[in-house]
Design a protein around this motif. Structure first.
Motif, PDB file in Angstrom:
ATOM      1  N   TYR A  17       2.801   5.879  -3.015  1.00 25.90           N
ATOM      2  CA  TYR A  17       3.902   6.652  -3.591  1.00 25.90           C
ATOM      3  C   TYR A  17       3.740   6.779  -5.106  1.00 25.90           C
ATOM      4  CZ  TYR A  17       8.579   7.557  -5.421  1.00 25.90           C
ATOM      5  OH  TYR A  17       9.633   8.060  -6.110  1.00 25.90           O
ATOM      6  N   GLY A  18       3.351   5.680  -5.767  1.00 28.73           N
ATOM      7  CA  GLY A  18       3.157   5.714  -7.212  1.00 28.73           C
ATOM      8  C   GLY A  18       2.040   6.660  -7.613  1.00 28.73           C
ATOM      9  N   GLY A  36       0.263  12.089  -9.561  1.00 31.11           N
ATOM     10  CA  GLY A  36      -0.530  13.288  -9.326  1.00 31.11           C
ATOM     11  C   GLY A  36      -1.976  13.021  -8.975  1.00 31.11           C
ATOM     12  N   ALA A  37      -2.294  11.775  -8.606  1.00 26.72           N
ATOM     13  CA  ALA A  37      -3.683  11.400  -8.314  1.00 26.72           C
ATOM     14  C   ALA A  37      -4.007  11.687  -6.853  1.00 26.72           C
ATOM     15  CB  ALA A  37      -3.915   9.926  -8.636  1.00 26.72           C
ATOM     16  N   ASN A  71       9.389  10.597   2.182  1.00 24.57           N
ATOM     17  CA  ASN A  71      10.384  11.128   1.254  1.00 24.57           C
ATOM     18  C   ASN A  71      10.894   9.933   0.480  1.00 24.57           C
ATOM     19  OD1 ASN A  71      12.417  12.384  -0.093  1.00 24.57           O
ATOM     20  ND2 ASN A  71      13.796  12.530   1.661  1.00 24.57           N
ATOM     21  N   TYR A  72      10.207   9.641  -0.634  1.00 27.88           N
ATOM     22  CA  TYR A  72      10.453   8.380  -1.310  1.00 27.88           C
ATOM     23  C   TYR A  72      11.626   8.487  -2.269  1.00 27.88           C
ATOM     24  CZ  TYR A  72       7.447   4.476  -0.315  1.00 27.88           C
ATOM     25  OH  TYR A  72       6.886   3.364   0.242  1.00 27.88           O
ATOM     26  N   THR A  73      12.783   8.485  -1.683  1.00 28.87           N
ATOM     27  CA  THR A  73      13.989   8.307  -2.472  1.00 28.87           C
ATOM     28  C   THR A  73      14.281   6.818  -2.479  1.00 28.87           C
ATOM     29  OG1 THR A  73      15.265   8.690  -0.477  1.00 28.87           O
ATOM     30  CG2 THR A  73      14.915  10.583  -1.930  1.00 28.87           C
ATOM     31  N   ARG A  74      13.214   6.052  -2.653  1.00 25.54           N
ATOM     32  CA  ARG A  74      13.180   4.598  -2.630  1.00 25.54           C
ATOM     33  C   ARG A  74      13.585   4.050  -1.278  1.00 25.54           C
ATOM     34  NH1 ARG A  74       9.593   3.888  -4.676  1.00 25.54           N
ATOM     35  NH2 ARG A  74       9.961   1.696  -5.092  1.00 25.54           N
ATOM     36  N   LEU A  79       0.825  -1.206   0.000  1.00 22.61           N
ATOM     37  CA  LEU A  79       0.000   0.000   0.000  1.00 22.61           C
ATOM     38  C   LEU A  79       0.860   1.256   0.000  1.00 22.61           C
ATOM     39  CD1 LEU A  79      -2.929  -0.848   2.446  1.00 22.61           C
ATOM     40  CD2 LEU A  79      -3.128  -0.265   0.020  1.00 22.61           C
ATOM     41  N   ALA A  80       1.952   1.234   0.767  1.00 21.84           N
ATOM     42  CA  ALA A  80       2.842   2.391   0.801  1.00 21.84           C
ATOM     43  C   ALA A  80       3.465   2.635  -0.564  1.00 21.84           C
ATOM     44  CB  ALA A  80       3.926   2.195   1.862  1.00 21.84           C
TER      45      ALA A  80
END
Length: 335
Positions: free
Chosen positions: A190-191, A196-197, A220-223, A185-186
């Motif tokens: 992020y996707g 932009g949804a 802060n999704y820097t993976r 889910l996380a």
């Protein structure tokens, strides 16, 4: 549709500005451009599915049936069968769904096999995952979801990758595996955020509030995946300190040991001590899967010629193994 996903239109919007009689508008369109009618229902189905109204998604996709013919563009055909399969998988009873999904799968597979839809292999894999789920084949479903996520990412299909993560999460929720579902889910969240949804993100936060940790709304999704229902990763500085401590201790062990079993026992003990774990596993790649080469539990190590397949193992989650192998992320599951 983009405006709906971005929260600029309500989810039940007709999508026709200034028109209330949608059926009349669609009737006029059908005589001139049947594919435009198909795209309208496809968009309605996609919106409904993304926002969890699976029955409405199935209803919308079924309204495309009278207009589907060989003159349609490939992109329209692909999405008719893709969203058709996904919609009925959740929006219809199991017996009906399995029959309908098989028909959609055959049509989509013929397009992919013909070479025209080769870039949409991930869609076919996601459908196969839903088939396996409905057939009670959980491991097969999990494998198909993972492949769909990976291939969507490799192909640059951001929205489909987010969707595949969400579909996988729902599968694990069905199995009461909330911690595993939280990871997917996380990633889905992020996707959708990158896509932009914003309305979709709000829907996830509302529907899965008990699973998605509040911190995951500020990722802060820097993976580097952070908390989701107790799922967290160490920060880069924490990881560096932890890894350095492990390396120092491991170097002393290496200096004093040449017996493989004893060395492995010490290394697993060092890792378990540094992360505060009661159990530790050494998992190694083997052909197309992974094996458990070492297992430390409560100070006892099973290491001698241990080669247990991760597939079907009761010792640990195969989904987590494949997730970490695919994403290369450090993931810690709290009790």
């Amino acid at each position: 549709a983009i405006e709906v996903l971005r929260g600029q239109r309500p989810q039940d919007d007709t999508l026709f500005d200034g028109e209330d009689n949608v059926d009349a508008v669609l009737g006029k369109m059908a005589g001139k451009n049947a594919e435009a009618v198909i795209w309208y229902h496809l968009i309605r189905s996609r919106i409904a599915y993304l926002f969890g109204d699976f029955a409405a998604a199935a209803n919308a996709i079924e309204r495309t049936t009278p207009h589907v013919d060989a003159s349609m563009t490939e992109f329209a055909l692909i999405d008719v069968h893709f969203y058709g399969a996904l919609a009925v998988s959740r929006g219809r009873d199991e017996e009906y769904a399995l029959t309908a999904i098989e028909e959609h799968r055959k049509h989509l597979e013929s397009i992919v096999d013909a070479g025209g839809g080769i870039n949409f292999q991930h869609k076919l894999l996601l459908i196969k995952g839903e088939q396996a789920r409905l057939n009670g084949e959980s491991e097969r479903a999990a494998s198909a979801y993972e492949d769909a996520i990976r291939m969507a990412g490799e192909g640059g299909f951001l929205a489909d990758q987010a969707l595949a993560n969400e579909v996988a999460a729902r599968h694990y929720l069905d199995r009461k595996l909330e911690k595993v579902a939280a990871v997917y889910l996380a990633d889905a969240r992020y996707g959708y955020e990158k896509w932009g949804a914003t309305s979709k993100i709000e829907q996830l936060d509302e529907d899965f509030a008990s699973i998605l940790h509040p911190r995951s709304r500020r990722l802060n999704y820097t993976r580097e995946l952070e908390a989701a229902s107790g799922v967290k990763t160490t920060s880069s500085s924490e990881a560096s300190l932890l890894d350095m401590g492990t390396v120092i201790k491991a170097s002393h062990a290496l200096a004093g040991e040449v017996v493989a079993d004893t060395l492995l026992r010490k290394l697993l003990g060092i890792v378990a001590e540094n992360v505060g774990a009661q159990r530790a596993f050494l998992i190694l790649p083997r052909e197309d899967d992974f094996i458990i080469a070492g297992n430390l539990e409560d100070g006892h190590c099973s290491c001698h010629n241990l080669e247990l397949a991760v597939e079907g193992s009761d010792h640990l989650s195969r989904a987590i193994v494949h997730y970490t192998a695919r994403t290369k992320k450090r993931v810690v599951l709290a009790d």
